[in-house]
Design a protein around this motif. Structure first.
Motif, PDB file in Angstrom:
ATOM      1  N   SER A   1       0.846  -1.185   0.000  1.00 31.60           N
ATOM      2  CA  SER A   1       0.000   0.000   0.000  1.00 31.60           C
ATOM      3  C   SER A   1       0.886   1.240   0.000  1.00 31.60           C
ATOM      4  CB  SER A   1      -0.911  -0.002   1.246  1.00 31.60           C
ATOM      5  OG  SER A   1      -1.696   1.162   1.297  1.00 31.60           O
ATOM      6  N   TRP A   2       0.971   1.910  -1.162  1.00 32.25           N
ATOM      7  CA  TRP A   2       1.880   3.044  -1.273  1.00 32.25           C
ATOM      8  C   TRP A   2       1.367   4.031  -2.314  1.00 32.25           C
ATOM      9  CZ3 TRP A   2       4.953   5.912  -4.493  1.00 32.25           C
ATOM     10  CH2 TRP A   2       5.927   6.719  -3.871  1.00 32.25           C
ATOM     11  N   GLY A   3       1.666   5.288  -2.078  1.00 29.50           N
ATOM     12  CA  GLY A   3       1.398   6.360  -3.016  1.00 29.50           C
ATOM     13  C   GLY A   3       2.198   7.573  -2.610  1.00 29.50           C
ATOM     14  N   PRO A   4       2.489   8.494  -3.538  1.00 29.47           N
ATOM     15  CA  PRO A   4       3.231   9.703  -3.178  1.00 29.47           C
ATOM     16  C   PRO A   4       2.524  10.467  -2.070  1.00 29.47           C
ATOM     17  CG  PRO A   4       3.068   9.495  -5.561  1.00 29.47           C
ATOM     18  CD  PRO A   4       2.160   8.458  -4.975  1.00 29.47           C
ATOM     19  N   MET A   5       3.290  11.018  -1.152  1.00 29.93           N
ATOM     20  CA  MET A   5       2.732  11.762  -0.023  1.00 29.93           C
ATOM     21  C   MET A   5       3.769  12.788   0.429  1.00 29.93           C
ATOM     22  SD  MET A   5       1.228  10.244   3.589  1.00 29.93           S
ATOM     23  CE  MET A   5      -0.015   9.241   2.744  1.00 29.93           C
ATOM     24  N   ARG A   6       3.304  13.987   0.676  1.00 30.27           N
ATOM     25  CA  ARG A   6       4.217  15.035   1.127  1.00 30.27           C
ATOM     26  C   ARG A   6       4.525  14.893   2.621  1.00 30.27           C
ATOM     27  NH1 ARG A   6       5.867  18.950  -2.018  1.00 30.27           N
ATOM     28  NH2 ARG A   6       4.877  19.271  -4.056  1.00 30.27           N
ATOM     29  N   GLU A   7       5.736  15.315   2.983  1.00 25.34           N
ATOM     30  CA  GLU A   7       6.154  15.242   4.376  1.00 25.34           C
ATOM     31  C   GLU A   7       5.211  16.032   5.270  1.00 25.34           C
ATOM     32  OE1 GLU A   7       8.005  14.274   7.705  1.00 25.34           O
ATOM     33  OE2 GLU A   7       8.847  13.603   5.776  1.00 25.34           O
ATOM     34  N   GLY A   8       4.756  17.190   4.793  1.00 27.48           N
ATOM     35  CA  GLY A   8       3.878  18.019   5.601  1.00 27.48           C
ATOM     36  C   GLY A   8       2.475  17.469   5.740  1.00 27.48           C
ATOM     37  N   GLY A   9       2.105  16.498   4.913  1.00 28.11           N
ATOM     38  CA  GLY A   9       0.778  15.894   4.997  1.00 28.11           C
ATOM     39  C   GLY A   9       0.843  14.420   5.290  1.00 28.11           C
ATOM     40  N   ARG A  10       1.863  14.014   6.021  1.00 26.66           N
ATOM     41  CA  ARG A  10       2.067  12.591   6.307  1.00 26.66           C
ATOM     42  C   ARG A  10       0.864  12.024   7.050  1.00 26.66           C
ATOM     43  NH1 ARG A  10       6.797   9.346   7.663  1.00 26.66           N
ATOM     44  NH2 ARG A  10       8.103  11.186   7.304  1.00 26.66           N
ATOM     45  N   ARG A  11       0.421  10.839   6.624  1.00 29.03           N
ATOM     46  CA  ARG A  11      -0.688  10.145   7.297  1.00 29.03           C
ATOM     47  C   ARG A  11      -0.476   8.641   7.143  1.00 29.03           C
ATOM     48  NH1 ARG A  11      -6.287  10.990   8.624  1.00 29.03           N
ATOM     49  NH2 ARG A  11      -7.531   9.087   8.392  1.00 29.03           N
ATOM     50  N   ARG A  12      -0.665   7.945   8.198  1.00 29.16           N
ATOM     51  CA  ARG A  12      -0.639   6.480   8.158  1.00 29.16           C
ATOM     52  C   ARG A  12      -2.058   6.010   7.881  1.00 29.16           C
ATOM     53  NH1 ARG A  12       2.639   2.397  10.834  1.00 29.16           N
ATOM     54  NH2 ARG A  12       1.450   0.466  11.107  1.00 29.16           N
ATOM     55  N   MET A  13      -2.250   5.381   6.739  1.00 25.97           N
ATOM     56  CA  MET A  13      -3.572   4.930   6.350  1.00 25.97           C
ATOM     57  C   MET A  13      -4.002   3.736   7.205  1.00 25.97           C
ATOM     58  SD  MET A  13      -4.591   6.940   3.910  1.00 25.97           S
ATOM     59  CE  MET A  13      -4.120   7.914   2.482  1.00 25.97           C
ATOM     60  N   TYR A  14      -5.278   3.396   7.112  1.00 27.14           N
ATOM     61  CA  TYR A  14      -5.812   2.274   7.891  1.00 27.14           C
ATOM     62  C   TYR A  14      -5.077   0.982   7.566  1.00 27.14           C
ATOM     63  CZ  TYR A  14      -9.161  -1.006   9.891  1.00 27.14           C
ATOM     64  OH  TYR A  14      -9.749  -1.994  10.637  1.00 27.14           O
ATOM     65  N   THR A  15      -4.567   0.882   6.318  1.00 29.13           N
ATOM     66  CA  THR A  15      -3.836  -0.328   5.927  1.00 29.13           C
ATOM     67  C   THR A  15      -2.509  -0.452   6.662  1.00 29.13           C
ATOM     68  OG1 THR A  15      -2.734   0.864   4.138  1.00 29.13           O
ATOM     69  CG2 THR A  15      -4.805  -0.246   3.600  1.00 29.13           C
ATOM     70  N   GLY A  16      -2.026   0.654   7.215  1.00 28.76           N
ATOM     71  CA  GLY A  16      -0.692   0.682   7.797  1.00 28.76           C
ATOM     72  C   GLY A  16       0.330   1.254   6.838  1.00 28.76           C
ATOM     73  N   GLY A  17      -0.044   1.414   5.569  1.00 32.34           N
ATOM     74  CA  GLY A  17       0.849   2.016   4.580  1.00 32.34           C
ATOM     75  C   GLY A  17       0.414   3.427   4.258  1.00 32.34           C
ATOM     76  N   GLN A  18       0.866   3.925   3.095  1.00 31.00           N
ATOM     77  CA  GLN A  18       0.487   5.274   2.685  1.00 31.00           C
ATOM     78  C   GLN A  18      -0.189   5.244   1.319  1.00 31.00           C
ATOM     79  OE1 GLN A  18       4.676   6.731   2.800  1.00 31.00           O
ATOM     80  NE2 GLN A  18       4.347   7.396   0.674  1.00 31.00           N
TER      81      GLN A  18
END
Length: 781
Positions: free
Chosen positions: A331-348
């Protein structure tokens, strides 16, 4: 093991793999079983009238639904409302078998009190190994009246409606208020679905005209029918591509890239950029065959999504792509450092809960393209790629994306609009070896990206925007016709003028494409073995294109055949104005540019002299031509340049034409003119009284526009079909190719026999045909 959009061997697999393999599948209520085709209807709940119908009016076969989705999950178990066969999801080009889409769906999210709520048009869960659940939170009512309504602007079709805007309109309504857990499964975190109390009216349009044949437009009206305002609303369109030649290639072999194009070089003004904000998805290499060549199974085309109308003009469009599903390692996708969030899957990556979905829509990001996933953009504020997974994403592909915008509010009882287009583009891939050379053997995504051809996709995206809101047209008559560029143009006499080029509309929807002139009504007279076709071209020749606002009539074509089918109607005559495209040499790009519409020979001679011959300056490959004030011109015929006497285009008619103006002599003498003096019809010499073949009533025809075509030596014992089409010259500024009406629009069935009045007047006798007539005798044994 199902890993979501990718397996450990990076083969792309459908999340509902068991649908393909035939294994057991736990379907959510409302899904049609692929094996039985019987809806799973709970005994104690009204079953929504879910329906799938396919747009087949143009070059894109796109399925739409009345439950917040477009696309048909590759047609697996989702039957088309007309054919009762598996519906194509998004087949482009039409008839190719090239599928581009698993599903597209609407997401609507808001903050309600302390809750973050999102109502989705599509959801999927893996409930155990090999089992998946599909579900929807936007559903129609249980009444048959809630099924999809179809309309068309084609007069001869059963669904014709004066309110239709396209060749095929489809209208559906649905809401998010159904919360029965037997029909709407809980969120991934276990919370039951909580409605926002929204009602969506969905209208989708497709046009057959060549200018608009490569896209389907969907217009949404989102209404808040609750008692309180819905605040901080974000709306998104989720797209899960699946790209491959469906008839011959297994689904788990599909692999693709997604990306985003913000601007593109304008075709209207050199040096300008068009803002298009276009998401795209394409096969990673175009699927070359074993010989490393493209063939009929190769999906070298692409599709994209463009938002044409926003709930508020100042909203920014966001683009987020992601991969993976339940497994955090994938589970991965581009994400900015300032908007970091751990998704329910545990990934991003893949957002599964309402909170994850809302976060993704509200993050304001525009992700870099998937092709560049193996690169680190930490210096630009992005989180680093996860290796080796991101290298697999960048080299092999597989992802979904969401285009979204917000925030905005919807007051109680109010509505907001959203209009999108799903768009196709051909010839995106043209080098079968590029992916291997620039991605697999050596990771050089910039070089691979440079050889991709976005031109057709972008052209169609621009056209979609122009059809939605016609450039330069003041729809609401408030004095504003849209934004424009003023570009200097040097006339042949040296005068510098500034031409105004509108690149967008006035912000008020039109839903009008460029169309050919309307075809004339066909009349006829007959004699033995001879047919004389007649028509009046007043409506065709005076027609102003609703898109370009130009009178663009170019000519007529006559068709005939034994059967009333396109394949059996042969063109027997084609004549058009003698006119020419004046092209100007572009020394920077080493090409001839078409910057203006064609001019008649008469108009050209008013500029260059009475004896000027356009043929003296043909189109060349080296840029040589007529030089005027440092500009080089050449002239290219527009169509065949087979003129008709009486057209006044300056053509020298050297011989009799295939069809002709009936009153050419009177036109030449000046006793018949093109003046429309309808109020003086009874006294003017410009009109003739005849019979309207469509109604049988008396009608006046303008002599200047009367034509006839005669053909003989026809079999009198069979019927013949004749048609007259009208065509235009297109438009140079907006890149519109010449368009022609269908011969089926006005075809007539004719028998080459004497008319009744002639039989009576000449006292003709009945004759036997053939003569002698031989009748074989049947012997009964």
């Amino acid at each position: 093991m199902i890993r979501g959009f990718l397996t450990s061997s990076i083969s792309v697999v459908l999340l509902t793999t068991s649908l393909v393999s035939g294994q057991g599948l736990s379907l959510a209520p409302g899904v049609v079983s692929h094996s039985s085709q019987i809806p799973l209807k709970p005994a104690d709940s009204p079953f929504p009238m879910n329906q799938v119908c396919t747009h087949r009016a143009n070059n894109m076969y796109l399925a739409v639904t009345n439950y917040g989705c477009f696309g048909s999950h590759l047609g697996i178990g989702f039957r088309d409302c007309e054919t009762n066969l598996d519906a194509p999801s998004c087949e482009f080009p039409a008839g190719s078998g090239h599928e581009h889409l698993y599903v597209g769906a609407m997401w609507i999210g808001a903050i309600v009190g302390s809750d973050t709520l999102v109502s989705t048009g599509f959801g999927m869960r893996i409930v155990s190994q090999g089992y998946a659940v599909l579900g929807w939170e936007l559903l129609p009512c249980s009444d048959p009246d809630c099924m999809i309504e179809k309309r068309t602007n084609r007069f001869s079709y059963p669904d014709y409606s004066v309110s239709a805007l396209s060749d095929l309109d489809m209208i559906a309504e649905y809401t998010d208020t159904l919360d029965d857990p037997k029909l709407v499964f809980p969120d991934r975190d276990g919370r039951p679905h909580i409605p926002l109390n929204v009602e969506v009216t969905q209208k989708s349009y497709s046009w057959s005209t060549a200018f608009a044949e490569d896209f389907v437009m969907i217009d949404y009206d989102i209404k808040n029918f609750g008692n309180d305002a819905i605040e901080d609303v974000y709306v998104g369109i989720f797209v899960q591509p699946y790209i491959g030649h469906y008839p011959t290639k297994p689904v788990n072999s599909y692999a693709w890239y997604t990306g985003f194009v913000e601007t593109y070089t304008s075709r209207i003004g050199q040096g300008y950029q068009d803002t298009i904000e276009l998401a795209w998805a394409a096969d990673n290499d175009g699927d070359p065959n074993a010989s490393d060549l493209y063939d009929y199974t190769s999906v070298a085309s692409t599709t994209g999504l463009r938002i044409l109308r926003k709930p508020a003009d100042d909203l920014k469009v966001s683009f987020n792509w992601f991969s993976g599903f339940e497994d955090p390692d994938w589970s991965w996708g581009p994400m900015r450092e300032g908007g970091r969030r751990r998704m329910y899957t545990g990934g991003q990556g893949h957002p599964l809960t309402d909170g994850d979905k809302y976060f993704l829509m509200a993050n304001g990001e525009r992700d870099y393209d998937q092709l560049f996933a193996a690169r680190s953009y930490t210096d630009e504020g992005w989180l680093p790629p996860r290796q080796p997974f991101c290298t697999l994403l960048a080299t092999r592909g597989g992802s979904a994306y969401v285009m979204s915008l917000g925030p905005f509010d919807i007051p109680a009882g109010e509505s907001v609009p959203l209009t999108i287009a799903y768009i196709g583009g051909e010839d995106f891939h043209h080098d079968p070896q590029a992916h291997r050379n620039y991605v697999l053997d050596t990771y050089d995504p910039d070089q691979f990206y440079r050889q991709l051809d976005f031109s057709d996709l972008v052209d169609n995206a621009l056209r979609a925007g122009w059809v939605y809101d016609n450039p330069g047209y003041d729809t609401d008559n408030d004095g504003y016709a849209g934004p424009y560029w003023e570009i200097a143009d040097t006339l042949p006499n040296g005068e510098v003028v500034f031409d105004r080029y509108y690149y967008a509309g006035d912000g008020v929807p039109d839903f009008k494409p460029a169309v050919p002139p309307p075809p004339p009504v066909v009349r006829y007279n007959t004699q033995f073995e001879t047919v004389r076709i007649k028509w009046n071209g007043l409506i065709s020749e005076s027609h102003i294109d609703p898109f370009t606002r130009v009178r663009d009539f170019e000519g007529y074509r006559v068709y005939m055949g034994r059967l009333n089918r396109l394949d059996d109607l042969a063109m027997v005559a084609s004549q058009d104005f003698e006119d020419y495209w004046r092209l100007v040499w572009n020394p920077d790009r080493l090409r001839w540019d078409k910057n203006e519409n064609p001019m008649t020979l008469d108009s050209i001679r008013k500029i260059y002299g009475d004896y000027f011959q356009s043929g003296d300056y043909p189109k060349t490959s080296d840029g040589s031509g007529l030089i005027v004030d440092s500009l080089t011109y050449c002239f290219e015929p527009a169509d065949w340049n087979q003129s008709v006497e009486g057209w006044g285009d300056g053509a020298d008619i050297m011989s009799s034409t295939e069809f002709s103006k009936v009153y050419a002599d009177e036109i030449a003498a000046g006793t018949v003119t093109s003046e429309i003096d309808i109020e003086d019809t009874l006294t003017s010499n410009n009109w003739i009284k005849a019979i309207n073949p469509l109604t049988g009533d008396s009608i006046y025809y303008h002599k200047y526009y009367e034509y006839e075509f005669t053909t003989g030596n026809l079999l009198a014992s069979v019927s013949w079909h004749f048609a007259v089409s009208a065509f235009d010259f297109g438009d140079a500024i907006y890149g519109i190719e010449p368009q022609e009406t269908s011969p089926l629009a006005n075809s007539v069935e004719v028998w080459a026999i004497h008319e009744a009045s002639e039989v009576i007047g000449q006292q003709l006798k009945v004759e036997l045909y053939p003569n002698p007539y031989y009748c074989p005798v049947n012997h009964i044994m």
